[in-house]
Scaffold this motif. Sequence first.
Motif, mmCIF file in Angstrom:
data_model
loop_
_atom_site.group_PDB
_atom_site.id
_atom_site.type_symbol
_atom_site.label_atom_id
_atom_site.label_comp_id
_atom_site.label_asym_id
_atom_site.label_seq_id
_atom_site.Cartn_x
_atom_site.Cartn_y
_atom_site.Cartn_z
ATOM 1 N N GLU A 27 11.976 17.909 1.679
ATOM 2 C CA GLU A 27 13.469 17.861 1.941
ATOM 3 C C GLU A 27 13.702 16.239 2.596
ATOM 4 O O GLU A 27 14.556 15.502 2.158
ATOM 5 N N SER A 50 13.260 13.406 0.076
ATOM 6 C CA SER A 50 14.442 13.217 -0.596
ATOM 7 C C SER A 50 15.658 12.639 0.196
ATOM 8 O O SER A 50 16.531 11.808 -0.520
ATOM 9 N N ILE A 51 15.634 12.992 1.309
ATOM 10 C CA ILE A 51 16.839 12.620 2.309
ATOM 11 C C ILE A 51 16.639 11.091 2.524
ATOM 12 O O ILE A 51 17.707 10.331 2.349
ATOM 13 N N PRO A 107 20.586 22.851 -2.978
ATOM 14 C CA PRO A 107 19.791 22.024 -1.931
ATOM 15 C C PRO A 107 20.238 20.504 -1.900
ATOM 16 O O PRO A 107 20.285 20.049 -0.851
ATOM 17 N N GLU A 108 20.696 20.015 -3.158
ATOM 18 C CA GLU A 108 21.230 18.744 -3.130
ATOM 19 C C GLU A 108 22.525 18.579 -2.308
ATOM 20 O O GLU A 108 22.837 17.562 -1.844
ATOM 21 N N HIS A 129 8.195 22.499 2.819
ATOM 22 C CA HIS A 129 9.642 22.521 2.574
ATOM 23 C C HIS A 129 10.208 21.247 3.117
ATOM 24 O O HIS A 129 11.066 20.593 2.438
ATOM 25 N N LYS A 130 10.315 21.246 4.561
ATOM 26 C CA LYS A 130 10.984 20.274 5.133
ATOM 27 C C LYS A 130 10.413 18.851 4.931
ATOM 28 O O LYS A 130 11.247 18.013 4.784
ATOM 29 N N LYS A 179 23.463 20.281 -0.002
ATOM 30 C CA LYS A 179 23.172 20.306 1.646
ATOM 31 C C LYS A 179 22.589 19.221 2.001
ATOM 32 O O LYS A 179 22.893 18.798 3.081
ATOM 33 N N ASN A 180 21.714 18.584 1.345
ATOM 34 C CA ASN A 180 20.924 17.320 1.528
ATOM 35 C C ASN A 180 21.865 16.144 1.866
ATOM 36 O O ASN A 180 21.731 15.226 2.571
ATOM 37 N N ARG A 194 20.731 17.389 9.481
ATOM 38 C CA ARG A 194 19.365 16.864 9.256
ATOM 39 C C ARG A 194 19.737 15.558 8.445
ATOM 40 O O ARG A 194 19.021 14.693 8.568
ATOM 41 N N SER A 195 20.318 15.635 7.277
ATOM 42 C CA SER A 195 20.603 14.261 6.433
ATOM 43 C C SER A 195 21.476 13.494 7.443
ATOM 44 O O SER A 195 20.807 12.147 7.341
#
Length: 196
Positions: free
Chosen positions: A16, A19-20, A171-172, A12-13, A174-175, A180-181
């Motif tokens: 993520e 995409s980031i 999720p979008e 999952h990470k 949050k990213n 993290r982003s």
Amino acid sequence: MTQVVLASHNAHKLGELRSIMAPGLGGVELIGYDGPEPVEDGLTFAENALIKARAAAAHTGLPALADDSGISVDILGGSPGIFSARWGGPARDDRANLDLLLWQLSDVADPHRAAQFVCAAALVLPDGREHAEVGIWPGRVLRAIDGDGGFGYDPIFAPDDAPGSAGALTPEQKNALSHRSRAFRAIAPVVVEMLG
């Protein structure tokens, strides 16, 4: 295309972070890691991220990215901090972590519940060059769980720059906002430069 291994067994990470970081990585491909996990005995998020990235670079012979993250609560002197994943005990149980933190803050007034999510992103190259960036997402700890999305402390963390909790964001969303982003967007140009 240059491959960079992400020092995590969490698929999952990996998705993520792809995409980031995609807009800033150009000809770099993030790939998964299946090697051993090192002992994270650093005293900061950056030290632990570097430990993981060094281990992955040594195991694979490839440039490696890693991160370490958690929640830091002001009134607790920055705790749980690097112990966030094990705050409620060695089982690394998200619900136990949430319940303990909520109990510890149960008599703390709202103006004193400031907190931040912190993420350190680290890059280690096989030739020994290293770089780390830290992303901070300020907010506060809620009094109860809000939202059923995200993971970890997301359902009790209310970011300053979003309504509700991090657990209520898509999720979008949050990213676009998360610690993290922020850390990985900061390190993306460094990855390109150091591998160029």
